[in-house]
Scaffold this motif. Structure first.
Motif, PDB file in Angstrom:
ATOM      1  N   SER A   1       0.805  -1.158   0.111  1.00  9.97           N
ATOM      2  CA  SER A   1       0.193  -0.192  -0.164  1.00  9.97           C
ATOM      3  C   SER A   1       0.778   1.394   0.026  1.00  9.97           C
ATOM      4  CB  SER A   1      -1.086   0.100   1.316  1.00  9.97           C
ATOM      5  OG  SER A   1      -1.587   1.326   1.319  1.00  9.97           O
ATOM      6  N   CYS A   2       0.412   2.386  -0.676  1.00  8.34           N
ATOM      7  CA  CYS A   2       1.007   3.596  -0.722  1.00  8.34           C
ATOM      8  C   CYS A   2       1.058   4.275   0.746  1.00  8.34           C
ATOM      9  CB  CYS A   2       0.218   4.417  -1.638  1.00  8.34           C
ATOM     10  SG  CYS A   2       0.304   3.931  -3.380  1.00  8.34           S
ATOM     11  N   ASN A   3       0.089   3.761   1.520  1.00  7.79           N
ATOM     12  CA  ASN A   3      -0.205   4.295   2.762  1.00  7.79           C
ATOM     13  C   ASN A   3       0.550   3.592   3.832  1.00  7.79           C
ATOM     14  OD1 ASN A   3      -3.448   4.989   1.495  1.00  7.79           O
ATOM     15  ND2 ASN A   3      -1.776   6.333   1.576  1.00  7.79           N
ATOM     16  N   SER A   4       1.341   2.586   3.524  1.00  9.24           N
ATOM     17  CA  SER A   4       2.159   1.790   4.528  1.00  9.24           C
ATOM     18  C   SER A   4       2.839   2.585   5.357  1.00  9.24           C
ATOM     19  CB  SER A   4       2.891   0.639   3.845  1.00  9.24           C
ATOM     20  OG  SER A   4       2.287  -0.006   3.006  1.00  9.24           O
ATOM     21  N   ALA A   5       3.033   2.128   6.567  1.00  9.49           N
ATOM     22  CA  ALA A   5       3.942   2.610   7.673  1.00  9.49           C
ATOM     23  C   ALA A   5       5.311   2.946   7.036  1.00  9.49           C
ATOM     24  CB  ALA A   5       4.143   1.764   8.916  1.00  9.49           C
ATOM     25  N   GLY A   6       5.886   4.327   7.228  1.00  9.50           N
ATOM     26  CA  GLY A   6       7.197   4.657   6.665  1.00  9.50           C
ATOM     27  C   GLY A   6       7.017   5.146   5.250  1.00  9.50           C
ATOM     28  N   CYS A   7       5.705   4.989   4.582  1.00  6.56           N
ATOM     29  CA  CYS A   7       5.595   5.673   3.250  1.00  6.56           C
ATOM     30  C   CYS A   7       4.516   6.675   3.507  1.00  6.56           C
ATOM     31  CB  CYS A   7       4.866   4.518   2.450  1.00  6.56           C
ATOM     32  SG  CYS A   7       6.019   3.149   2.403  1.00  6.56           S
ATOM     33  N   HIS A   8       3.778   6.848   2.861  1.00  3.82           N
ATOM     34  CA  HIS A   8       2.835   8.109   2.683  1.00  3.82           C
ATOM     35  C   HIS A   8       1.573   7.751   4.140  1.00  3.82           C
ATOM     36  CE1 HIS A   8       4.658   9.444  -0.865  1.00  3.82           C
ATOM     37  NE2 HIS A   8       4.738   8.214  -1.440  1.00  3.82           N
ATOM     38  N   GLU A   9       2.091   7.578   5.097  1.00  5.43           N
ATOM     39  CA  GLU A   9       1.018   6.898   6.271  1.00  5.43           C
ATOM     40  C   GLU A   9       0.076   8.230   6.690  1.00  5.43           C
ATOM     41  OE1 GLU A   9       2.944   5.672   9.905  1.00  5.43           O
ATOM     42  OE2 GLU A   9       4.689   6.466   9.233  1.00  5.43           O
ATOM     43  N   THR A  10       0.589   9.228   6.672  1.00  2.34           N
ATOM     44  CA  THR A  10      -0.503  10.349   7.232  1.00  2.34           C
ATOM     45  C   THR A  10      -1.361  10.755   5.969  1.00  2.34           C
ATOM     46  OG1 THR A  10       1.228  10.887   8.917  1.00  2.34           O
ATOM     47  CG2 THR A  10      -0.694  12.398   8.629  1.00  2.34           C
ATOM     48  N   VAL A  11      -2.483  10.477   5.846  1.00  2.00           N
ATOM     49  CA  VAL A  11      -3.354  10.794   4.635  1.00  2.00           C
ATOM     50  C   VAL A  11      -4.182  12.142   5.255  1.00  2.00           C
ATOM     51  CG1 VAL A  11      -5.033  10.248   3.063  1.00  2.00           C
ATOM     52  CG2 VAL A  11      -3.225   8.513   3.937  1.00  2.00           C
ATOM     53  N   HIS A  12      -5.089  11.935   6.149  1.00  2.00           N
ATOM     54  CA  HIS A  12      -5.890  12.959   6.458  1.00  2.00           C
ATOM     55  C   HIS A  12      -5.428  13.329   8.040  1.00  2.00           C
ATOM     56  CE1 HIS A  12      -8.945  13.529   3.580  1.00  2.00           C
ATOM     57  NE2 HIS A  12      -8.877  12.255   3.345  1.00  2.00           N
ATOM     58  N   GLY A  13      -4.863  12.480   8.675  1.00  2.00           N
ATOM     59  CA  GLY A  13      -4.347  12.735   9.876  1.00  2.00           C
ATOM     60  C   GLY A  13      -5.231  13.292  10.801  1.00  2.00           C
ATOM     61  N   ILE A  14      -6.339  12.803  11.010  1.00  2.00           N
ATOM     62  CA  ILE A  14      -7.528  13.514  11.695  1.00  2.00           C
ATOM     63  C   ILE A  14      -7.144  13.511  13.210  1.00  2.00           C
ATOM     64  CG2 ILE A  14     -10.100  13.082  12.747  1.00  2.00           C
ATOM     65  CD1 ILE A  14      -9.605  13.988   9.761  1.00  2.00           C
ATOM     66  N   ASP A  15      -6.351  12.328  13.773  1.00  2.00           N
ATOM     67  CA  ASP A  15      -5.997  12.501  15.316  1.00  2.00           C
ATOM     68  C   ASP A  15      -4.689  13.381  15.452  1.00  2.00           C
ATOM     69  OD1 ASP A  15      -4.579  10.907  13.417  1.00  2.00           O
ATOM     70  OD2 ASP A  15      -3.827   9.470  15.062  1.00  2.00           O
ATOM     71  N   LYS A  16      -4.274  14.043  14.396  1.00  2.00           N
ATOM     72  CA  LYS A  16      -3.218  14.811  14.734  1.00  2.00           C
ATOM     73  C   LYS A  16      -3.621  16.427  14.493  1.00  2.00           C
ATOM     74  CE  LYS A  16      -0.029  11.385  13.076  1.00  2.00           C
ATOM     75  NZ  LYS A  16       0.766  11.025  11.645  1.00  2.00           N
ATOM     76  N   LEU A  17      -4.917  16.421  14.192  1.00  2.00           N
ATOM     77  CA  LEU A  17      -5.259  18.028  13.980  1.00  2.00           C
ATOM     78  C   LEU A  17      -5.114  18.995  14.895  1.00  2.00           C
ATOM     79  CD1 LEU A  17      -8.417  17.398  11.399  1.00  2.00           C
ATOM     80  CD2 LEU A  17      -6.023  17.895  10.798  1.00  2.00           C
ATOM     81  N   GLY A  18      -5.298  18.403  16.238  1.00  2.00           N
ATOM     82  CA  GLY A  18      -5.319  19.097  17.421  1.00  2.00           C
ATOM     83  C   GLY A  18      -4.074  20.135  17.347  1.00  2.00           C
ATOM     84  N   ASP A  19      -2.848  19.424  16.885  1.00  2.00           N
ATOM     85  CA  ASP A  19      -1.614  20.201  17.083  1.00  2.00           C
ATOM     86  C   ASP A  19      -1.308  20.758  15.774  1.00  2.00           C
ATOM     87  OD1 ASP A  19      -1.614  18.991  19.787  1.00  2.00           O
ATOM     88  OD2 ASP A  19      -0.654  16.904  19.049  1.00  2.00           O
ATOM     89  N   ALA A  20      -2.151  20.694  14.914  1.00  2.00           N
ATOM     90  CA  ALA A  20      -1.532  21.206  13.589  1.00  2.00           C
ATOM     91  C   ALA A  20      -1.720  22.480  13.501  1.00  2.00           C
ATOM     92  CB  ALA A  20      -2.430  20.527  12.514  1.00  2.00           C
ATOM     93  N   LYS A  21      -0.784  23.105  12.514  1.00  2.00           N
ATOM     94  CA  LYS A  21      -0.912  24.500  12.089  1.00  2.00           C
ATOM     95  C   LYS A  21      -1.693  24.655  10.478  1.00  2.00           C
ATOM     96  CE  LYS A  21       3.158  26.286  11.368  1.00  2.00           C
ATOM     97  NZ  LYS A  21       4.219  27.296  11.224  1.00  2.00           N
ATOM     98  N   PHE A  22      -2.533  25.425  10.350  1.00  2.00           N
ATOM     99  CA  PHE A  22      -3.293  25.498   9.049  1.00  2.00           C
ATOM    100  C   PHE A  22      -2.892  26.629   8.217  1.00  2.00           C
ATOM    101  CE2 PHE A  22      -5.559  23.188  12.342  1.00  2.00           C
ATOM    102  CZ  PHE A  22      -6.141  22.215  11.571  1.00  2.00           C
ATOM    103  N   TRP A  23      -3.013  26.174   6.759  1.00  2.00           N
ATOM    104  CA  TRP A  23      -2.684  27.023   5.661  1.00  2.00           C
ATOM    105  C   TRP A  23      -3.738  27.995   5.666  1.00  2.00           C
ATOM    106  CZ3 TRP A  23      -4.256  26.068   0.345  1.00  2.00           C
ATOM    107  CH2 TRP A  23      -3.722  27.129  -0.527  1.00  2.00           C
ATOM    108  N   ASN A  24      -3.691  29.415   5.393  1.00  2.00           N
ATOM    109  CA  ASN A  24      -4.985  29.902   5.074  1.00  2.00           C
ATOM    110  C   ASN A  24      -5.046  30.110   3.443  1.00  2.00           C
ATOM    111  OD1 ASN A  24      -5.845  31.208   7.479  1.00  2.00           O
ATOM    112  ND2 ASN A  24      -3.860  32.275   7.383  1.00  2.00           N
ATOM    113  N   GLU A  25      -5.909  29.439   3.117  1.00  2.00           N
ATOM    114  CA  GLU A  25      -5.876  29.390   1.489  1.00  2.00           C
ATOM    115  C   GLU A  25      -6.309  30.840   0.808  1.00  2.00           C
ATOM    116  OE1 GLU A  25      -8.859  27.281  -1.820  1.00  2.00           O
ATOM    117  OE2 GLU A  25      -8.851  26.542   0.495  1.00  2.00           O
ATOM    118  N   VAL A  26      -5.430  31.043  -0.051  1.00  2.00           N
ATOM    119  CA  VAL A  26      -5.723  32.139  -0.742  1.00  2.00           C
ATOM    120  C   VAL A  26      -6.595  32.027  -2.071  1.00  2.00           C
ATOM    121  CG1 VAL A  26      -4.631  34.377  -1.905  1.00  2.00           C
ATOM    122  CG2 VAL A  26      -3.505  33.156   0.051  1.00  2.00           C
ATOM    123  N   ARG A  27      -7.597  32.588  -2.170  1.00  2.00           N
ATOM    124  CA  ARG A  27      -8.356  32.532  -3.349  1.00  2.00           C
ATOM    125  C   ARG A  27      -8.772  33.798  -4.058  1.00  2.00           C
ATOM    126  NH1 ARG A  27     -13.361  29.412  -0.940  1.00  2.00           N
ATOM    127  NH2 ARG A  27     -14.491  31.086  -1.014  1.00  2.00           N
TER     128      ARG A  27
END
Lengths: 68, 213
Positions: B182-208
């Motif tokens: 799997s592309c999402n295997s551990a050590g590869c691209h494992e963080t996809v949406h990372g819902i459990d890590k959102l609490g500590d995440a910084k967010f990008w201000n989308e410029v439209r």
């Protein structure tokens, strides 16, 4: 089939089609999953029943007007 | 400019006028012209309206705003704006690797009504759960994510085919392509949406085009 019966069936299928069209119009501007579901049921179902009823009334009218 | 939606509205409006005529005065169907009118009003236009409406709703359901319109999906929508390139969904969304207005559908092409019969039934169940049931605390895919969805775009791309990690050992690239690794295997691209890590995440201000979001 006598004329009044045929007209009654046409009117009923027309009302069903109108109801289906009204639901379709009401749900057309929403991008929510519920709008899609309402469009399918009852919207499309009403349209379909109305169309089928119209076709059936044509068929039965045809049968009854065939020469002996 | 005439949009597809305004065209559908016009078709529905014409249908309503024609059908109303039949409903109010069914006796006009006596003559040949009336029979043709009934056929057009009660069959041609309603079928056209129904078909055009279904097509419009199907197209609309591929849009990001459609998927995120359910409260349940709010965190997944938020994950697209995480300011961290290791978040796979965010990196794809922010760098236009997927069209932003079709972000969910591009990577989940076999979901709910776009999948098989079972997927369609699940879609109906989702609506039931949303309004009448209990939404689970953690949302998960029903089956492991299929590499096929990634390969729609990446297969044949130089960065994928010649990527050092993808070719770290003989046969690895083939294993990825046939979905054995799997592309999402551990050590590869494992963080996809990372819902459990959102609490500590910084967010990008989308410029439209109409200014920052």
């Amino acid at each position: 089939m006598d004329r009044s019966r045929l007209e009654r069936r046409l009117r009923t299928s027309g009302v069903l089609v109108l109801a289906g069209l009204a639901v379709e119009l009401a749900t057309l501007f929403s991008s929510r999953p519920t709008a899609f579901l309402l469009f399918i049921f009852p919207g499309s179902v009403l349209l379909l029943i109305g169309i089928v009823m119209f076709l059936l009334s044509l068929l039965t009218a045809e049968e009854n007007t065939k020469p002996e | 400019m005439v949009t597809w939606t305004s065209l559908i509205v016009a078709i529905i409006a014409i249908s309503i006028v024609l059908v109303s005529l039949i409903v109010v005065r069914p006796s006009i169907t006596v003559g040949k012209g009336g029979k043709i009118l009934a056929f057009v009003s009660l069959l041609v236009f309603p079928a056209l309206s129904g078909g055009a409406g279904i097509s419009e709703h199907m197209e609309r359901s591929k849009r990001t705003e459609f998927c995120l319109s359910c409260h349940t999906m709010a965190d997944h929508g938020k994950s697209l704006h995480v300011d961290d390139p290791s978040f796979l969904a965010a990196a794809h969304y922010q760098n236009n690797r997927v069209p932003r207005d079709h972000a969910c559908f591009t990577c989940h092409t076999d979901y709910t009504m776009f999948g098989g019969f079972k997927a369609k039934l699940r879609g109906l169940r989702h609506v039931y759960v949303q309004y009448l049931g209990k939404v689970p605390d953690q949302i998960a895919l029903y089956s492991p994510y299929n590499n096929r969805e990634c390969l729609h775009c990446h297969q044949g791309a130089r960065s994928f085919e010649e990527g050092a990690t993808h070719n770290a050992e003989p046969g690895r690239l083939e294993q990825i392509k046939v979905n054995n690794l799997s592309c999402n295997s551990a050590g590869c691209h494992e963080t996809v949406h990372g819902i459990d890590k959102l609490g500590d995440a910084k967010f990008w201000n989308e410029v439209r085009e109409d200014g920052p979001k």
